[in-house]
Design a protein around this motif. Structure first.
Motif, mmCIF file in Angstrom:
data_model
loop_
_atom_site.group_PDB
_atom_site.id
_atom_site.type_symbol
_atom_site.label_atom_id
_atom_site.label_comp_id
_atom_site.label_asym_id
_atom_site.label_seq_id
_atom_site.Cartn_x
_atom_site.Cartn_y
_atom_site.Cartn_z
ATOM 1 N N GLY A 295 0.834 -1.186 0.000
ATOM 2 C CA GLY A 295 0.000 0.000 0.000
ATOM 3 C C GLY A 295 0.871 1.238 0.000
ATOM 4 N N LEU A 296 0.422 2.269 -0.678
ATOM 5 C CA LEU A 296 1.138 3.540 -0.702
ATOM 6 C C LEU A 296 0.210 4.678 -0.287
ATOM 7 C CD1 LEU A 296 3.166 3.589 -4.080
ATOM 8 C CD2 LEU A 296 4.037 3.112 -1.785
ATOM 9 N N ARG A 297 0.741 5.598 0.474
ATOM 10 C CA ARG A 297 0.089 6.887 0.700
ATOM 11 C C ARG A 297 0.841 7.901 -0.152
ATOM 12 N NH1 ARG A 297 0.972 7.425 5.763
ATOM 13 N NH2 ARG A 297 2.714 8.883 5.574
ATOM 14 N N PHE A 310 -0.369 2.519 -15.605
ATOM 15 C CA PHE A 310 0.542 2.244 -14.493
ATOM 16 C C PHE A 310 1.473 3.445 -14.310
ATOM 17 C CE2 PHE A 310 0.017 -2.338 -15.963
ATOM 18 C CZ PHE A 310 -0.933 -2.617 -14.995
ATOM 19 N N TRP A 311 1.717 3.809 -13.049
ATOM 20 C CA TRP A 311 2.645 4.887 -12.734
ATOM 21 C C TRP A 311 3.932 4.281 -12.186
ATOM 22 C CZ3 TRP A 311 -1.377 8.151 -9.527
ATOM 23 C CH2 TRP A 311 -2.258 8.782 -10.423
ATOM 24 N N THR A 312 5.058 4.750 -12.672
ATOM 25 C CA THR A 312 6.350 4.249 -12.214
ATOM 26 C C THR A 312 6.620 4.666 -10.777
ATOM 27 O OG1 THR A 312 7.256 4.350 -14.463
ATOM 28 C CG2 THR A 312 8.838 4.288 -12.651
ATOM 29 N N GLY A 321 9.315 -0.252 -9.337
ATOM 30 C CA GLY A 321 8.005 -0.868 -9.451
ATOM 31 C C GLY A 321 7.001 0.040 -10.119
ATOM 32 N N LYS A 322 5.721 -0.266 -9.870
ATOM 33 C CA LYS A 322 4.645 0.485 -10.517
ATOM 34 C C LYS A 322 3.430 0.564 -9.603
ATOM 35 C CE LYS A 322 2.863 -3.665 -12.859
ATOM 36 N NZ LYS A 322 2.587 -4.311 -14.171
ATOM 37 N N VAL A 323 2.727 1.687 -9.688
ATOM 38 C CA VAL A 323 1.421 1.824 -9.054
ATOM 39 C C VAL A 323 0.395 1.185 -9.969
ATOM 40 C CG1 VAL A 323 -0.403 3.461 -8.445
ATOM 41 C CG2 VAL A 323 1.948 3.880 -7.712
ATOM 42 N N LEU A 338 -2.430 0.921 -4.494
ATOM 43 C CA LEU A 338 -1.805 -0.392 -4.470
ATOM 44 C C LEU A 338 -0.672 -0.357 -5.481
ATOM 45 C CD1 LEU A 338 -4.992 -2.660 -4.466
ATOM 46 C CD2 LEU A 338 -3.620 -1.939 -2.487
ATOM 47 N N ALA A 339 0.473 -0.924 -5.119
ATOM 48 C CA ALA A 339 1.641 -0.888 -5.995
ATOM 49 C C ALA A 339 2.392 -2.203 -5.896
ATOM 50 C CB ALA A 339 2.560 0.271 -5.614
#
Length: 380
Positions: A295-297, A310-312, A321-323, A338-339
């Motif tokens: 998980g990312l904030r 997808f975001w790098t 990785g990627k989002v 989520l990434a």
């Protein structure tokens, strides 16, 4: 019955039995999922989220097509498709399962329903598992029949969904347990009802078993539900990301294995049962994974909508990785995502950069799910 549009080259996109009803009730846009139109827009997606978490929404998810497995060897064949141990699955029970290929890659993450001793449904995410299952059956040596039945689910989700179900079916429906099903009728309309759904809220799925009754079923539910706060809606990206729920093709695909997603609990490698991908999954478990879902904030102003590419994810100027799914949560007042990132960047608290369409933004690895991690709302 289902209508379809032929776009040439043998490609048909089907309409669900609820298509006309959703148009009457204000749908403003559709997308395509499992070769069918799915309502994606009933107006403001944030309002749809609040309708879901505060009251209840009714969603046309007929795109969750069923693969029906019957015959004397149905249980053995169904086990062949998934690494989750089904030996203790009772008639009337549902399970979240993964369908894996010989390399351990995920082909689908359906809900499995056991309607009878030799009668199963796979309620699908977006991929052609009917064709996969029929292909596996050809040389399996097992006595099974694989087909797509006339079944079209609706999702009734949200904290007031139980009140709506009581209004429709009476008090007896209230003892239906989480991840169990029941065969019922509503004004003569044949249904399977289950305590499942794609929202992480209290919810039910109503599996219509006669497509000719789609319009009547939708209107019957809305008539009972509107006085209780029910509104037409669509599956909420905000809520499913808050709940850490996967969207196939975004958060998982044929190149993703269960261990990367932290879904070890769905892989039972110590059973005697054979299933496709068992040896590959044993090897992956023993060797470990090189990437993990986190998980990312994400810092910065609220995202205007979900990501469409997808975001790098960078760390120290290097891509790690990627989002896969990102959205702004108005309840948490945060951008959440989520990434899939390198395993050495998956520790809680790791800081990184997400490259969005407007440039690089700071982000931090956090626990997921982001809200109600023990699913107390869904199980209530």
């Amino acid at each position: 019955m289902m209508q379809s549009h032929d776009f040439g080259f043998g490609t048909q996109i089907r309409k669900s039995p609820y298509f006309d009803a959703t148009v009457r009730w204000g749908v403003q846009g559709f997308s395509v999922y499992n070769h069918m139109y799915i309502p994606r827009d009933f107006g403001d997606p944030e309002q749809n989220f609040w309708n879901l978490v505060n009251d209840a929404i009714l969603c046309d998810v007929a795109v969750e097509r069923q693969v029906e497995i019957t015959g004397p060897d149905a249980a053995r064949f169904t086990q062949l498709l998934t690494p989750r141990d089904l030996s203790g699955m009772s008639v009337g029970q549902c399970k979240y399962v993964l369908i894996t290929n010989a390399e351990g890659g995920i082909l689908n993450d359906p809900i499995l329903l056991r309607l009878g001793e030799n009668h199963f449904w796979l309620s699908l995410a977006d991929s052609d598992i009917l064709l996969w299952a029929q292909g596996v059956a050809v040389h399996s040596g097992l006595d099974v029949t694989i087909r797509e039945p006339d079944v079209s689910p609706l999702q009734l989700q949200g904290p007031k969904s139980g009140e709506v179900m009581r209004a429709l079916f009476g008090d007896e429906i209230m003892d239906l347990r989480y991840y169990w099903l029941r065969e019922v009728e509503l004004d003569g309309i044949p249904l399977i009802v289950s305590r499942t759904g794609w929202s992480s809220e209290l919810g039910y799925e109503l599996y219509l078993r006669d497509g000719a009754c789609g319009d009547a079923l939708w209107e019957r539910i809305m008539a009972a539900g509107v006085p209780l706060g029910l509104k037409p809606g669509h599956t909420s990206t905000i809520r499913r990301v808050e709940g850490g729920m996967l969207s196939y093709h975004a958060d998982a695909d044929i190149h993703t294995n269960p261990f990367e997603l932290g879904l070890d609990r769905l892989v039972n490698l110590d059973t005697e049962a054979e299933f496709i991908g068992k040896f590959a999954l044993q090897r992956i478990r023993d060797n470990g994974v090189t990437r993990k879902q986190v998980g990312l904030r994400i810092d910065g102003a609220p995202l205007s909508g979900p990501n469409t590419t997808f975001w790098t994810v960078n760390r120290g100027g290097v891509s790690v990785g990627k989002v896969t799914s990102a959205v702004y949560s108005p309840r948490l007042e945060q951008n959440i995502a989520l990434a899939m990132v390198s395993a050495d960047c998956a520790e809680i608290g790791t800081e990184c950069e997400v490259v969005t369409h407007s440039g690089g933004i700071g982000a931090t690895v956090v626990e997921r799910p982001f809200f109600d991690p023990r699913k107390k709302l869904a199980v209530a």
